[in-house]
Scaffold this motif. Structure first.
Motif, PDB file in Angstrom:
ATOM      1  N   ASN A 171       3.304  17.667  -2.361  1.00 58.69           N
ATOM      2  CA  ASN A 171       2.273  18.569  -1.851  1.00 58.69           C
ATOM      3  C   ASN A 171       0.922  17.868  -1.891  1.00 58.69           C
ATOM      4  OD1 ASN A 171       0.728  20.684  -1.027  1.00 58.69           O
ATOM      5  ND2 ASN A 171       1.197  22.021  -2.759  1.00 58.69           N
ATOM      6  N   LEU A 172       0.522  17.303  -0.772  1.00 59.25           N
ATOM      7  CA  LEU A 172      -0.778  16.638  -0.659  1.00 59.25           C
ATOM      8  C   LEU A 172      -1.857  17.609  -0.212  1.00 59.25           C
ATOM      9  CD1 LEU A 172       0.352  13.304   1.064  1.00 59.25           C
ATOM     10  CD2 LEU A 172       0.003  13.770  -1.380  1.00 59.25           C
ATOM     11  N   ARG A 173      -1.479  18.902  -0.103  1.00 62.00           N
ATOM     12  CA  ARG A 173      -2.374  19.930   0.416  1.00 62.00           C
ATOM     13  C   ARG A 173      -2.539  21.064  -0.605  1.00 62.00           C
ATOM     14  NH1 ARG A 173      -2.095  20.034   6.438  1.00 62.00           N
ATOM     15  NH2 ARG A 173      -2.196  22.283   6.231  1.00 62.00           N
TER      16      ARG A 173
ATOM     17  N   GLY B 232      -6.560  13.767   2.498  1.00 60.88           N
ATOM     18  CA  GLY B 232      -6.657  13.599   3.936  1.00 60.88           C
ATOM     19  C   GLY B 232      -7.278  14.796   4.628  1.00 60.88           C
ATOM     20  N   LEU B 233      -7.147  14.802   5.948  1.00 63.63           N
ATOM     21  CA  LEU B 233      -7.725  15.844   6.786  1.00 63.63           C
ATOM     22  C   LEU B 233      -6.742  16.985   7.015  1.00 63.63           C
ATOM     23  CD1 LEU B 233      -9.172  13.508   9.561  1.00 63.63           C
ATOM     24  CD2 LEU B 233     -10.504  14.761   7.850  1.00 63.63           C
ATOM     25  N   ARG B 234      -7.278  18.175   7.130  1.00 63.77           N
ATOM     26  CA  ARG B 234      -6.467  19.290   7.593  1.00 63.77           C
ATOM     27  C   ARG B 234      -6.377  19.148   9.112  1.00 63.77           C
ATOM     28  NH1 ARG B 234      -7.894  25.636   8.193  1.00 63.77           N
ATOM     29  NH2 ARG B 234      -5.900  26.252   9.062  1.00 63.77           N
ATOM     30  N   ASN B 235      -5.187  19.257   9.619  1.00 67.61           N
ATOM     31  CA  ASN B 235      -4.992  19.192  11.064  1.00 67.61           C
ATOM     32  C   ASN B 235      -5.188  20.585  11.643  1.00 67.61           C
ATOM     33  OD1 ASN B 235      -4.336  17.709  13.413  1.00 67.61           O
ATOM     34  ND2 ASN B 235      -2.296  18.621  13.388  1.00 67.61           N
ATOM     35  N   PRO B 236      -6.161  20.767  12.538  1.00 66.87           N
ATOM     36  CA  PRO B 236      -6.332  22.084  13.143  1.00 66.87           C
ATOM     37  C   PRO B 236      -5.044  22.483  13.875  1.00 66.87           C
ATOM     38  CG  PRO B 236      -8.177  20.652  13.668  1.00 66.87           C
ATOM     39  CD  PRO B 236      -7.126  19.796  13.033  1.00 66.87           C
TER      40      PRO B 236
ATOM     41  N   ALA C 254     -11.534  20.652  10.637  1.00 65.50           N
ATOM     42  CA  ALA C 254     -11.039  21.810   9.885  1.00 65.50           C
ATOM     43  C   ALA C 254     -11.004  21.597   8.378  1.00 65.50           C
ATOM     44  CB  ALA C 254      -9.666  22.214  10.405  1.00 65.50           C
ATOM     45  N   GLY C 255     -11.728  20.619   7.881  1.00 69.97           N
ATOM     46  CA  GLY C 255     -11.813  20.420   6.438  1.00 69.97           C
ATOM     47  C   GLY C 255     -10.881  19.333   5.941  1.00 69.97           C
ATOM     48  N   ILE C 256     -10.827  19.231   4.626  1.00 65.43           N
ATOM     49  CA  ILE C 256     -10.019  18.196   3.993  1.00 65.43           C
ATOM     50  C   ILE C 256      -9.057  18.830   2.993  1.00 65.43           C
ATOM     51  CG2 ILE C 256     -11.796  16.433   4.296  1.00 65.43           C
ATOM     52  CD1 ILE C 256     -12.373  16.702   1.232  1.00 65.43           C
ATOM     53  N   MET C 257      -8.049  18.051   2.639  1.00 69.78           N
ATOM     54  CA  MET C 257      -7.059  18.480   1.662  1.00 69.78           C
ATOM     55  C   MET C 257      -7.172  17.580   0.429  1.00 69.78           C
ATOM     56  SD  MET C 257      -5.997  20.861   3.583  1.00 69.78           S
ATOM     57  CE  MET C 257      -4.683  21.606   2.657  1.00 69.78           C
ATOM     58  N   SER C 258      -6.731  18.129  -0.704  1.00 71.93           N
ATOM     59  CA  SER C 258      -6.806  17.370  -1.948  1.00 71.93           C
ATOM     60  C   SER C 258      -5.721  17.837  -2.907  1.00 71.93           C
ATOM     61  CB  SER C 258      -8.187  17.538  -2.592  1.00 71.93           C
ATOM     62  OG  SER C 258      -8.387  18.886  -2.963  1.00 71.93           O
ATOM     63  N   VAL C 259      -5.544  17.052  -3.955  1.00 66.47           N
ATOM     64  CA  VAL C 259      -4.648  17.423  -5.043  1.00 66.47           C
ATOM     65  C   VAL C 259      -5.480  17.515  -6.322  1.00 66.47           C
ATOM     66  CG1 VAL C 259      -2.566  16.452  -4.005  1.00 66.47           C
ATOM     67  CG2 VAL C 259      -3.976  15.022  -5.498  1.00 66.47           C
TER      68      VAL C 259
ATOM     69  N   THR D 154     -13.747   5.395  -5.003  1.00 64.77           N
ATOM     70  CA  THR D 154     -12.612   4.709  -5.622  1.00 64.77           C
ATOM     71  C   THR D 154     -12.932   3.281  -6.028  1.00 64.77           C
ATOM     72  OG1 THR D 154     -11.813   3.887  -3.498  1.00 64.77           O
ATOM     73  CG2 THR D 154     -10.992   6.035  -4.224  1.00 64.77           C
ATOM     74  N   GLY D 155     -13.920   2.665  -5.376  1.00 69.17           N
ATOM     75  CA  GLY D 155     -14.227   1.268  -5.658  1.00 69.17           C
ATOM     76  C   GLY D 155     -13.368   0.312  -4.854  1.00 69.17           C
ATOM     77  N   ARG D 156     -12.520   0.846  -3.974  1.00 71.31           N
ATOM     78  CA  ARG D 156     -11.631   0.005  -3.151  1.00 71.31           C
ATOM     79  C   ARG D 156     -12.118  -0.081  -1.709  1.00 71.31           C
ATOM     80  NH1 ARG D 156      -7.297   3.411  -5.404  1.00 71.31           N
ATOM     81  NH2 ARG D 156      -7.152   4.190  -3.287  1.00 71.31           N
ATOM     82  N   GLY D 157     -13.330   0.343  -1.453  1.00 67.75           N
ATOM     83  CA  GLY D 157     -13.819   0.363  -0.086  1.00 67.75           C
ATOM     84  C   GLY D 157     -13.413   1.654   0.599  1.00 67.75           C
ATOM     85  N   HIS D 158     -13.965   1.876   1.778  1.00 69.14           N
ATOM     86  CA  HIS D 158     -13.716   3.123   2.501  1.00 69.14           C
ATOM     87  C   HIS D 158     -12.346   3.104   3.168  1.00 69.14           C
ATOM     88  CE1 HIS D 158     -14.776   6.836   4.509  1.00 69.14           C
ATOM     89  NE2 HIS D 158     -14.226   6.329   5.595  1.00 69.14           N
ATOM     90  N   ILE D 159     -11.535   4.124   2.875  1.00 70.31           N
ATOM     91  CA  ILE D 159     -10.235   4.308   3.520  1.00 70.31           C
ATOM     92  C   ILE D 159     -10.367   5.578   4.348  1.00 70.31           C
ATOM     93  CG2 ILE D 159      -7.769   4.655   3.212  1.00 70.31           C
ATOM     94  CD1 ILE D 159      -8.155   3.461   0.334  1.00 70.31           C
ATOM     95  N   PRO D 160     -10.408   5.455   5.686  1.00 69.23           N
ATOM     96  CA  PRO D 160     -10.609   6.642   6.537  1.00 69.23           C
ATOM     97  C   PRO D 160      -9.543   7.722   6.284  1.00 69.23           C
ATOM     98  CG  PRO D 160     -10.745   4.638   7.837  1.00 69.23           C
ATOM     99  CD  PRO D 160     -10.252   4.234   6.478  1.00 69.23           C
ATOM    100  N   LEU D 161      -9.968   8.954   6.384  1.00 73.07           N
ATOM    101  CA  LEU D 161      -9.043  10.068   6.198  1.00 73.07           C
ATOM    102  C   LEU D 161      -8.160  10.229   7.425  1.00 73.07           C
ATOM    103  CD1 LEU D 161     -11.385  12.753   4.607  1.00 73.07           C
ATOM    104  CD2 LEU D 161      -9.824  11.167   3.451  1.00 73.07           C
ATOM    105  N   GLU D 162      -6.905  10.493   7.187  1.00 72.54           N
ATOM    106  CA  GLU D 162      -5.944  10.805   8.242  1.00 72.54           C
ATOM    107  C   GLU D 162      -5.403  12.195   7.967  1.00 72.54           C
ATOM    108  OE1 GLU D 162      -2.991   7.747   8.360  1.00 72.54           O
ATOM    109  OE2 GLU D 162      -4.463   6.163   8.723  1.00 72.54           O
ATOM    110  N   ARG D 163      -4.775  12.820   8.956  1.00 76.67           N
ATOM    111  CA  ARG D 163      -4.246  14.161   8.746  1.00 76.67           C
ATOM    112  C   ARG D 163      -3.077  14.124   7.774  1.00 76.67           C
ATOM    113  NH1 ARG D 163      -0.040  15.730  12.758  1.00 76.67           N
ATOM    114  NH2 ARG D 163       0.500  13.819  13.831  1.00 76.67           N
ATOM    115  N   VAL D 164      -3.010  15.130   6.942  1.00 77.70           N
ATOM    116  CA  VAL D 164      -1.901  15.261   5.996  1.00 77.70           C
ATOM    117  C   VAL D 164      -1.233  16.615   6.155  1.00 77.70           C
ATOM    118  CG1 VAL D 164      -2.772  13.654   4.280  1.00 77.70           C
ATOM    119  CG2 VAL D 164      -3.384  16.063   4.108  1.00 77.70           C
TER     120      VAL D 164
END
Length: 182
Positions: free
Chosen positions: A59-61, A118-122, A149-154, A172-182
């Motif tokens: 559950n990533l959402r 990640g991103l919430r997919n509309p 439509a916002g973001i998801m988190s755990v 995170t200190g690992r550089g920017h990782i773009p959000l993808e839909r989850v």
């Protein structure tokens, strides 16, 4: 006008699988699960469409966040949207949720910590909620689709979250990782 400090505007939950959630005074979140008493809490996926595909996927959402600045934008287009209407657990102000990196940590209130997944997919439910709204939740850009439509988190650390709580963003200190839909 000065910079607005990132904060929680409202919190919401719902024990059934309805689209909108009820705004409440506070939510209690549990590491690895989500919001106590919310239909989407659990270690494995709880969104009905995803359960039908594979009920054992993680559950990533667990927690859905939306920025109230989106509501301001939508109001200017004739849509009156309030906290909880789009199914979010946390409504924020003063933070560019869509610009965050995957795995960013959000420290909220005294002890709660969320990890952005990640991103919430509309989806069609948004259109069913208000005719024409789905078209406002997706924008085309040269880089591709912008999902608004916002973001998801755990949940990483337990806590109680209330309107007015401060939000502290930890990269995170690992550089920017773009959000993808989850």
């Amino acid at each position: 006008m000065g910079v607005i400090a990132p904060s929680v505007i409202a919190v919401a939950k719902d024990g059934t699988h309805r689209f909108s959630k009820e705004v409440v005074e506070e939510i209690t979140i549990r590491a690895g699960l989500g919001v106590e008493g919310d239909a989407h809490a659990g270690e494995t996926v709880q969104h009905l469409s995803r359960v039908a595909v594979d009920p054992m996927q993680p559950n990533l959402r667990q927690i859905h966040l939306i920025h109230t600045e989106l509501f301001d934008e939508l109001r200017g287009k004739g849509y009156d949207i309030a906290s909880g209407d789009l199914g979010e657990n946390i409504t924020t102000r003063g933070i560019d949720l869509l610009g965050l990196s995957r795995d960013t940590l959000l420290h909220i209130g005294e002890s709660a910590v969320l990890r952005v997944t990640g991103l919430r997919n509309p989806c069609k439910q948004i259109e069913n909620f208000r005719t024409g709204l789905l078209g406002e939740m997706v924008e085309k850009s040269p880089e591709g689709l912008i999902r608004k439509a916002g973001i998801m988190s755990v949940v990483v650390a337990d806590g109680v979250i209330r309107a007015g709580d401060a939000i502290c963003v930890e990269a995170t200190g690992r550089g920017h990782i773009p959000l993808e839909r989850v």
